[in-house]
Scaffold this active site. Structure first.
Site, PDB file in Angstrom:
ATOM      1  N   LYS A 121      -9.391  14.023   4.056  1.00  0.00           N
ATOM      2  CA  LYS A 121      -8.574  12.819   4.108  1.00  0.00           C
ATOM      3  C   LYS A 121      -7.649  12.969   5.300  1.00  0.00           C
ATOM      4  CE  LYS A 121      -7.208  13.825  -0.157  1.00  0.00           C
ATOM      5  NZ  LYS A 121      -7.037  12.825  -1.169  1.00  0.00           N
ATOM      6  N   HIS A 125       0.788  -1.236   0.000  1.00  0.00           N
ATOM      7  CA  HIS A 125       0.000   0.000   0.000  1.00  0.00           C
ATOM      8  C   HIS A 125       0.812   1.274   0.000  1.00  0.00           C
ATOM      9  CE1 HIS A 125      -4.200  -1.321   0.449  1.00  0.00           C
ATOM     10  NE2 HIS A 125      -3.658  -2.415   0.957  1.00  0.00           N
TER      11      HIS A 125
HETATM   12  N1  PLP Z   1     -11.066   8.392   5.525  1.00  0.00           N
HETATM   13  C1  PLP Z   1     -12.359   8.181   5.315  1.00  0.00           C
HETATM   14  C2  PLP Z   1     -13.317   8.338   6.455  1.00  0.00           C
HETATM   15  C3  PLP Z   1     -12.821   7.831   4.038  1.00  0.00           C
HETATM   16  O1  PLP Z   1     -14.129   7.607   3.837  1.00  0.00           O
HETATM   17  C4  PLP Z   1     -11.873   7.711   2.987  1.00  0.00           C
HETATM   18  C5  PLP Z   1     -12.276   7.372   1.628  1.00  0.00           C
HETATM   19  O2  PLP Z   1     -13.371   7.579   1.225  1.00  0.00           O
HETATM   20  C6  PLP Z   1     -10.534   7.941   3.248  1.00  0.00           C
HETATM   21  C7  PLP Z   1     -10.160   8.296   4.531  1.00  0.00           C
HETATM   22  C8  PLP Z   1      -9.476   7.838   2.174  1.00  0.00           C
HETATM   23  O3  PLP Z   1      -9.372   9.039   1.491  1.00  0.00           O
HETATM   24  P1  PLP Z   1      -8.183   9.341   0.469  1.00  0.00           P
HETATM   25  O4  PLP Z   1      -8.346   8.366  -0.659  1.00  0.00           O
HETATM   26  O5  PLP Z   1      -8.484  10.738   0.021  1.00  0.00           O
HETATM   27  O6  PLP Z   1      -6.918   9.220   1.196  1.00  0.00           O
END
Ligand code: PLP
Length: 830
Positions: free
Chosen positions: A565, A372
């Site tokens: 995010k 990842h």
């Molecule tokens: N955190 C939450 C609560 C989310 O729902 C998501 C994705 O939808 C993420 C993090 C991941 O986001 P990103 O792909 O912008 O890192």
């Protein structure tokens, strides 16, 4: 212990049939309120109505769960096990209602019982057993596995505390524990499914009758794992899979009656608590390895319990061991479960008595590993000494795995000391470390990255020597995806209905490529109007939420620019907020007439910082301080608002994502493995401003570069720029310097509070290339403003983008894993 044939008639006669209509639903709700919850119509509040509704649906799911499991056992087919230390599930009720197709039935029933379904749904606590993208991916995969009828189980830990709740107090993040298990109607405790897990102790060797050396892991400490099951309903199919989460408790032998009888009650309870600590809390770091002993304990506890369970299930089929990989595929979600490789080898060699090579063949045919990240600070390593102490037998096995692996490398590359050092599972550092990613690669038959660029990068950088050794076939790509059930149908029901009306029903929710039919309607003005109205309504809903929670009034006609995010320097929220400051300074410098011509914009931020991540917390603080200044500046009015939404989580995402016009995915090129929220935003009719990173690149390829705002350095140029920053002369962009001057003059509060953020760019090499990308970011934002003014064309771009997003369904991912990595087939219920 099953019921003999003659008595089965009685069982069949009384088999539970789930409700199918409103009356049946209401009856179940009332029954649960009155008996399970011991309440009545005189004291049933929304919380109780939520619980009873969930229990009614849970009962329905569990009957299908039973049928699904029985069918899988009878068919004796290959199963997939998805091992993930994180499952960011969010709420279950709305998803369950929609997946079984009974939300309208429930809505009517709840209404007759005196509540509103929306209020009931809001009662549910998010199951937030994850940090961000990796955990949410696991949750989307579970939905797809069930919806596509794959026999699959998820295995994880049942944390008592999920990711912390974030409060913003005086502009600072404050962490509050998230105790989510008060009452969780979705889990089934299986007090009869327990596994004793051993830690510490030592290894004794003996000879068996044939003179073969046998290892015995003895002594140490035992902790018991208890299974808790959560049913995972597929969409429009009876298939219901299982998510099994392990909880730790003291083994029954552990409670020290000696101490107890001697009056040392406290310390015997302390032992108990020590055991329970293992599954107590989710580590709140995203893309960062902190190497805490308890974390390693969590990993082994969960992996050992899961493997015991998997092996026990396999043994019921009475097949030969060599058939294990024909029956079992195990996917490692990142390196967190890598000890599973070692544990299976231990079970096969030490307990089942297989020869090393035969066992190792079985192991490597069983596992697949998903990487990842390429960020060095996120690559997991454990000190050899810690491993030796906690898992003495496992360390021996790791050494043997490494020895045989290095021998094979030496055969292939004679006299190449460098390659041996570079691929060794043991890093010869001070202290010596076990490199978990290397162990995962050596122990798996396939290794995949999560977007094309990322998969290329791992093969050409961090794992390039492994490509030389194993060949390129071992490495592959499965670009991430998202479930359209939760992220369109559930989060944006009006848009889902509009799409259904234009594509011939809800088929697109099972086959997302059908979205392409939308392009046929793009010249239909009434359709575009309705599309725009839905976006506006979603923005109004978010506007109300902002008013209610932050008491800031925002104009829903503004451009909503969203970055939600995890807060991370590589994700570059600092670039965004510096851009916001630049916009603010520009607005301030304008005449009132000029200002009137500007496009109003709301910059919305959200996300948690790891509690120990000081720089990320500074970024949060700056965003909040900028908001405090800008939002009450009378010169600015509606032209700019800066909003920090507290406690970003899945259920908030479901509200925020459909309300975005523009979302930001602006990581330094080469640092974001994939991103998944980028897909969610586009699927909900928002455009993206982004860098050429992660899945942004494939999104661009699918939707067309005219429908996305790309900017910034390309990944192939990052290294040279960094080198130039450090060894050449580094000049900071002039506009960015003005932003820094404003910060340092105290415009946004105490300048020292943001000293490190500014210095990172100005004085410390600007590792994330904020200055390099600043001008193109600002210019691209200007383009966004201009294009947004032409609403008709904007809406067309949005529709065209949604129409072309079919590729990003997690159903597509799961089919790729099933075919290319797991070799499993769907098994539908009759
Ligand atoms: N955190 C939450 C609560 C989310 O729902 C998501 C994705 O939808 C993420 C993090 C991941 O986001 P990103 O792909 O912008 O890192």
């Amino acid at each position: 212990a099953s019921i003999p044939e003659p008595q089965r008639e009685a069982w069949k006669k009384h088999q539970v049939q789930g409700f199918t209509d409103k009356d049946g639903f209401e009856k179940e709700v009332v029954r649960h309120v009155e008996t399970t919850l011991a309440r009545s119509l005189f004291n049933c509040d929304e919380g109780a109505a939520y619980s009873a509704t969930s229990l009614a649906f849970r009962d329905r799911l569990i009957t299908e769960w039973n049928r699904t499991q029985q069918r899988q056992t009878t068919a004796d087919t290959k199963r997939v096990y998805y091992l993930s230390l994180e499952f960011l599930m969010g709420r279950a009720l709305d998803n369950a209602m929609l997946n079984v197709g009974l939300k309208d039935v429930a809505r009517g029933g709840i209404d007759e019982l005196g509540f509103r379904i929306e209020d009931i749904i809001e009662q549910e606590h998010d199951a937030a057993l994850g940090n961000g993208g990796l955990g949410r991916l696991a949750a989307c995969f579970l939905d797809s596995l069930a919806s596509l009828n794959y026999p699959a189980w998820g295995y994880g830990l049942r944390y008592r505390y999920g990711i912390f709740k974030q409060e913003i107090i005086n502009g600072y993040q404050v962490e509050v524990p998230d105790y989510w298990l008060d009452f969780n109607p979705w889990e089934f405790p299986r007090h009869d499914v327990t596994v004793d897990i051993q830690f510490y102790g030592n290894v004794r060797k003996s000879q068996d009758d044939n003179g073969k050396t046998v290892c015995h892991w003895e002594g140490g400490e035992i902790v018991t794992a208890v299974a808790y099951d959560m049913p995972i309903p597929g969409y429009a199919t009876p298939s219901t899979n299982n998510l099994r989460l392990w909880s730790s408790k003291a083994s029954s032998g552990e409670f020290d009656f000696q101490k107890f009888n001697n009056g040392d009650y406290e310390s015997s309870v302390a032992d108990q608590q020590r055991a329970e600590t293992i599954s107590a809390v989710l580590y709140p770091n995203d893309n960062l390895d902190r190497g805490k002993e308890l974390r390693l304990k969590q990993q082994y506890f969960w992996v050992a319990a899961s493997l015991y369970d998997i092996v026990r299930r396999f043994k019921k089929s009475k097949r030969a061991w060599r058939e294990f990989p024909d029956q079992v595929a195990i996917q490692l979600n990142d390196t967190h479960p890598t000890l599973a490789v070692v544990e299976l080898q231990r079970i096969l060699v030490d307990i089942e008595g297989l020869e090393w090579d035969e066992a190792w063949n079985i192991v490597t045919s069983t596992f697949g590993y998903t990487n990842h990240t390429v960020l060095p600070e996120a690559l997991e390593k454990w000190p050899v000494g810690l491993m030796q102490h906690l898992l003495p037998r496992h360390l021996q096995i790791i050494y043997d795995i490494n020895l045989f692996f290095l021998q094979s490398v030496e055969k292939k590359f004679p006299n190449d000391r460098d390659i041996l050092t570079s691929v060794s599972i043991i890093e010869e550092s001070q202290p010596k470390m076990v490199r978990m990613a290397y162990l995962a690669i050596v122990g798996s038959h396939k290794v995949n990255g999560v977007a094309e660029l990322h998969s290329d990068l791992i093969q050409t950088t961090i794992f390039k020597d492994f490509v030389k050794i194993f060949g390129a076939d071992k490495f592959t790509n499965v670009t991430n995806g998202i479930t359209p059930r939760r992220w369109l149908h559930q989060a944006n029901p009006r848009l889902s209905e509009l799409i259904a009306s234009k594509t011939g029903g809800h088929e697109f929710l099972k086959d997302l490529t059908q979205l392409n039919k939308l392009e046929l309607s793009i010249d239909d003005a009434a359709f575009r109007k309705e599309w725009a109205e839905i976006k506006y309504a979603n923005k109004v809903r978010l506007t109300k939420y902002i008013k209610k929670t932050l008491d800031v009034t925002v104009n829903p006609a503004s451009l909503f620019d969203v970055q939600v995010k995890r807060i991370h320097e590589y994700k570059r929220q600092q670039l965004n907020i510096f851009g916001v400051i630049h916009r603010y300074l520009a607005l301030k410098a304008m005449s009132p007439e000029e200002r009137k011509k500007q496009l109003p914009r709301v910059s919305i931020f959200g996300g948690k910082a790891a509690p120990g991540y000081w720089m990320a917390k500074q970024i949060i603080h700056l965003i909040n301080n900028v908001g405090a200044v800008v939002n009450k500046d009378p010169d600015i009015g509606d032209l700019l608002k800066v909003i920090y939404l507290e406690d970003y989580n899945v259920s908030k995402a479901e509200m925020i994502v459909p309300a975005s016009d523009l979302s930001e995915h602006i990581s330094t090129a080469g640092t974001e493995a994939s991103g998944t929220s980028n897909m969610k935003f586009v699927l909900n009719g928002g455009l993206i401003i982004g860098t050429c990173d992660g899945a942004n690149i494939e999104i661009t390829r699918e939707i067309g570069q005219e429908n996305i705002f790309l900017f910034g350095t390309l990944s192939e140029d990052v290294e040279d720029l960094r080198h130039a920053h450090t060894y050449g002369s580094h000049t900071v962009d002039a506009d960015l310097n003005k932003v820094f001057d404003a910060i340092q003059s105290g415009t946004f509060g105490e300048p020292n509070d943001f000293g490190a953020m500014v210095a990172a760019v100005r004085d410390h090499g600007d590792y994330y290339l904020v200055s390099d990308d600043f001008q193109s970011y600002i210019d691209t934002q200007k383009m966004v403003d201009n294009e947004y003014r032409n609403q008709d064309e904007w809406v067309r771009k949005c529709i065209r983008s949604v129409a072309r997003m079919g590729f990003f369904s997690s159903d597509r991912c799961i089919n790729e894993y099933a075919e290319g990595i797991w070799n499993v087939e769907p098994l539908a219920l009759k």
